[in-house]
Design a protein around this motif. Structure first.
Motif, short mmCIF file in Angstrom:
data_model
loop_
_atom_site.label_atom_id
_atom_site.label_comp_id
_atom_site.label_asym_id
_atom_site.label_seq_id
_atom_site.Cartn_x
_atom_site.Cartn_y
_atom_site.Cartn_z
N THR A 7 -4.23 18.03 14.22
CA THR A 7 -4.37 16.75 13.51
C THR A 7 -3.23 15.83 13.92
O THR A 7 -2.06 16.24 13.90
CB THR A 7 -4.31 16.98 11.98
N PHE A 8 -3.56 14.62 14.33
CA PHE A 8 -2.55 13.58 14.60
C PHE A 8 -2.61 12.57 13.46
O PHE A 8 -3.70 12.13 13.08
CB PHE A 8 -2.87 12.85 15.91
N THR A 9 -1.46 12.21 12.91
CA THR A 9 -1.43 11.23 11.83
C THR A 9 -0.44 10.13 12.18
O THR A 9 0.65 10.41 12.70
CB THR A 9 -0.98 11.90 10.51
N LEU A 10 -0.82 8.91 11.87
CA LEU A 10 0.08 7.78 12.09
C LEU A 10 1.10 7.70 10.97
O LEU A 10 0.73 7.73 9.79
CB LEU A 10 -0.72 6.47 12.12
N ILE A 11 2.36 7.61 11.33
CA ILE A 11 3.40 7.37 10.33
C ILE A 11 4.17 6.13 10.74
O ILE A 11 4.72 6.07 11.84
CB ILE A 11 4.36 8.58 10.21
N ASN A 12 4.20 5.14 9.89
CA ASN A 12 4.99 3.94 10.13
C ASN A 12 6.38 4.19 9.57
O ASN A 12 6.57 4.21 8.35
CB ASN A 12 4.32 2.74 9.45
N ARG A 13 7.34 4.37 10.45
CA ARG A 13 8.68 4.74 9.99
C ARG A 13 9.42 3.57 9.34
O ARG A 13 10.42 3.77 8.69
CB ARG A 13 9.50 5.30 11.17
N THR A 14 8.95 2.35 9.62
CA THR A 14 9.57 1.18 8.96
C THR A 14 8.65 0.74 7.84
O THR A 14 7.83 -0.18 7.98
CB THR A 14 9.79 0.05 9.98
N ALA A 15 8.79 1.42 6.71
CA ALA A 15 7.84 1.23 5.60
C ALA A 15 7.85 -0.21 5.10
O ALA A 15 6.86 -0.69 4.53
CB ALA A 15 8.16 2.20 4.47
N SER A 16 8.97 -0.92 5.33
CA SER A 16 9.05 -2.31 4.84
C SER A 16 8.07 -3.23 5.56
O SER A 16 7.73 -4.30 5.07
CB SER A 16 10.47 -2.83 5.01
N VAL A 17 7.64 -2.82 6.76
CA VAL A 17 6.63 -3.61 7.48
C VAL A 17 5.25 -3.13 7.03
O VAL A 17 4.84 -2.01 7.30
CB VAL A 17 6.77 -3.44 9.02
N GLN A 18 4.54 -4.01 6.33
CA GLN A 18 3.25 -3.63 5.74
C GLN A 18 2.16 -3.82 6.79
O GLN A 18 1.44 -4.83 6.77
CB GLN A 18 2.98 -4.51 4.53
N LEU A 19 2.06 -2.84 7.66
CA LEU A 19 1.12 -2.96 8.78
C LEU A 19 -0.31 -3.22 8.32
O LEU A 19 -1.06 -3.94 8.98
CB LEU A 19 1.17 -1.71 9.65
N GLY A 20 -0.66 -2.63 7.20
CA GLY A 20 -2.03 -2.79 6.69
C GLY A 20 -2.33 -4.21 6.24
O GLY A 20 -3.49 -4.62 6.16
N GLU A 21 -1.27 -4.97 5.92
CA GLU A 21 -1.45 -6.38 5.54
C GLU A 21 -1.48 -7.27 6.78
O GLU A 21 -2.06 -8.35 6.78
CB GLU A 21 -0.29 -6.85 4.64
N ILE A 22 -0.78 -6.84 7.82
CA ILE A 22 -0.62 -7.68 9.01
C ILE A 22 -1.81 -7.52 9.95
O ILE A 22 -2.35 -8.50 10.46
CB ILE A 22 0.70 -7.30 9.74
N VAL A 23 -2.20 -6.27 10.16
CA VAL A 23 -3.27 -5.98 11.11
C VAL A 23 -4.60 -5.94 10.36
O VAL A 23 -4.70 -5.34 9.30
CB VAL A 23 -2.98 -4.62 11.80
#
Lengths: 377, 377
Positions: free
Chosen positions: B47-63
């Motif tokens: 299993t590969f899982t994406l982890i955004n190590r810079t949690a302050s960047v809300q990737l789900g809001e941006i992309v």
């Protein structure tokens, strides 16, 4: 990937890439002066000669003289378009409509003709001369200068790879942007483009002018280039140049007439333009002697263009002269008048900055843009 | 002016601009690891899982998550082209031809399949997971990262005018050029591009790589991007990553096997690649413990990749370890070996500079490129 076959074939096959593509691609003041010449000196003959003031730059070695000949010949075949003439007829210049008379525009459409030219290279320098009716030689000034300038640009860029060209223009855009960022912060900025005769190329000139319009907005008061004003809905700026007092001086028959010719010109100009566009250009034979001998009615002119003197020194000299002639009026005063008619005449230091920007924005490995070329009567 | 009607219509009508357009548009080491997985762990699931190590960047809001879904689905439909497979088969990698076995390339052509994915947004973060055969999940790593990165870029550029975009890229090119000018003066420079997963966009990545090739020439040793290597005749660079020791550790059945798994991997790797591509990556669970427990035969590996420690500290530690194991050979010695096989393994500080260059070359009003995204087992 869709290939544009027609464009590829066209790009491979062109014989010449014309530099001047419209007779409006000149300084607006040439058109005002042309109407003045047409009205007052329709039969006067004049010679324009190119003088390269920076003799160390061997323009004749740099620019291909046959390419220049082709460019000049192509320019000579150009005619004003209907839409251009209608713009001159119907547009507002300095707040006034109808600055160009219908008879002049008729003449421009049907009779205006650029003179012939003589072109050669001597001792590494271009020899370029225009002889004929003043109306046919005067207009060559800007076309010739911008064509020589752009051919010099093409020569400088000829050996660059596609990548080097890409970086060159990227750096030019970056520098342009930095300069505009600095300009944006200047209070009460009023800046006008006077770049045509010294531009890197037409396309870069157009890019700079559009960028300024988009970036510094209302502080950008317009361009001296009539074609860019026409094409991009900008104010066309400029009134007249040294050419007029120089020609008037040449036409004088004795010393008395010679001394008075600089004021006789002003009379003729205000008659020709019904008391509009009254910007003095007092430095042709020296500002100090000009003001010393000027009649009282000259104080009624709207302002002066400082072209060859420190702006503060020349400004103080002008104000003192106005005061001596009792013209220190309360309704605006000299300071106000110095801004020129309708506030669109840029102070000399701004004009100088713009010229410097046009020249300095782009430089190539082989040095700066030409700035030593000039056409004088 | 010739209008390319077909292109205008096409540009207006496209539904999606695919970010990944070739399965080779990944790091070369993924292909080496894929062959290793195919050979040794064909039935293993991961299993590969994406982890955004810079949690302050809300990737789900941006992309835009639906755009990301479309991109991932388009990638899943891609197949290796014949010319790409023939390049893998016939090209020289690290000086050796035939590094990919015919049976592997057969499998790549006919059986390789990217796994399915699960995608959602939770608390402003992208939730992205790949489950299936290890061979089908492993390859997602780079495609997913570069797609998320480029969608973030597109979001940042969305509100810029054509002029602002032009200036943005002009400034980026200018900065890139300045950095390359600085690099050009560095003695014995050896620099490799490892930008794929952190790039601004594919096209900018390609531009940077071509620029480096053209500008710093022989000092540019290649790219980790297999597609750019294939397309532009460059060296493909890279061997393996932390994914392998991590998976081996996960497969261990007890503590003894767990401790040994990091060396068992090396044995399996050198068997799989006939004693080539022997670059240690000792820092997965800590370099110091790795070297302390490493068998003598590990000194035969060509060099180490320093990925998470000060390059000088890690270098001295490695040299001291070699000396303790009597491996301070005269034929090149540790210093030589540290350059890696065929001198193509860039020292860590150069790699870091390149990554920094890729990230820093372009920045927008809304800040730097994402660097906190990572895919881990």
């Amino acid at each position: 990937m869709i290939i544009d076959f027609a464009r590829r074939a066209h790009d491979h096959n062109w014989e010449m890439d014309p530099i001047t593509r419209s007779l409006l691609d000149t300084d607006f003041y040439k058109l005002l002066m042309l109407q003045f010449i047409w009205k007052n000196f329709p039969r006067t003959r004049a010679t324009f000669t190119l003088i390269n003031r920076t003799a160390s730059v061997q323009l004749g070695e740099i620019v291909d003289v046959e390419q220049l000949r082709e460019q000049l010949e192509a320019t000579r075949r150009l005619r004003f378009r209907k839409s251009e003439l209608l713009w001159l007829a119907g547009n507002t210049f300095y707040g006034r409509r109808g600055i160009f008379e219908p008879a002049f525009l008729e003449w421009l459409e049907h009779e205006f003709e650029l003179s012939d030219f003589e072109l050669s290279v001597h001792d590494g320098q271009l020899q370029l001369q225009f002889e004929g009716l003043w109306s046919g030689t005067s207009m060559w000034e800007i076309y010739a200068l911008s064509e020589i300038g752009e051919l010099k640009t093409r020569a400088a860029l000829k050996d660059l790879s596609e990548f080097e060209l890409d970086i060159l223009y990227a750096r030019a855009k970056t520098r342009l942007w930095e300069k505009m960022e600095r300009l944006r912060g200047v209070p009460e900025l009023n800046i006008t483009d006077f770049g045509t005769r010294r531009r890197h190329s037409f396309l870069w000139h157009e890019y700079v002018v559009n960028s300024m319009r988009d970036t510094i907005g209302d502080c950008f008061s317009g361009t001296s280039n009539a074609y860019l004003a026409y094409k991009h809905n900008l104010e066309a700026i400029g009134t007249n140049g040294h050419e007029l007092p120089m020609a008037m001086a040449a036409l004088a028959r004795d010393d008395e007439e010679l001394r008075n010719s600089q004021y006789a010109l002003l009379e003729l100009w205000q008659q020709s333009y019904q008391g509009e566009l009254l910007i003095l250009l007092p430095d042709t034979f020296g500002t100090t002697q000009f003001l010393r001998g000027a009649p009282d009615w000259v104080t009624n002119w709207t302002g002066q263009r400082i072209d060859s003197k420190d702006a503060y020194v020349a400004g103080d000299e002008y104000i003192a002269w106005l005061q001596r002639h009792g013209a220190d009026r309360k309704d605006g005063g000299a300071d106000e008048r110095m801004k020129g008619s309708h506030g669109t005449m840029a102070p000399a230091q701004n004009r100088t900055s713009m010229a410097a920007m046009m020249r300095e924005s782009l430089f190539t490995r082989s040095g700066r843009q030409p700035s030593g070329t000039a056409v004088v009567v």
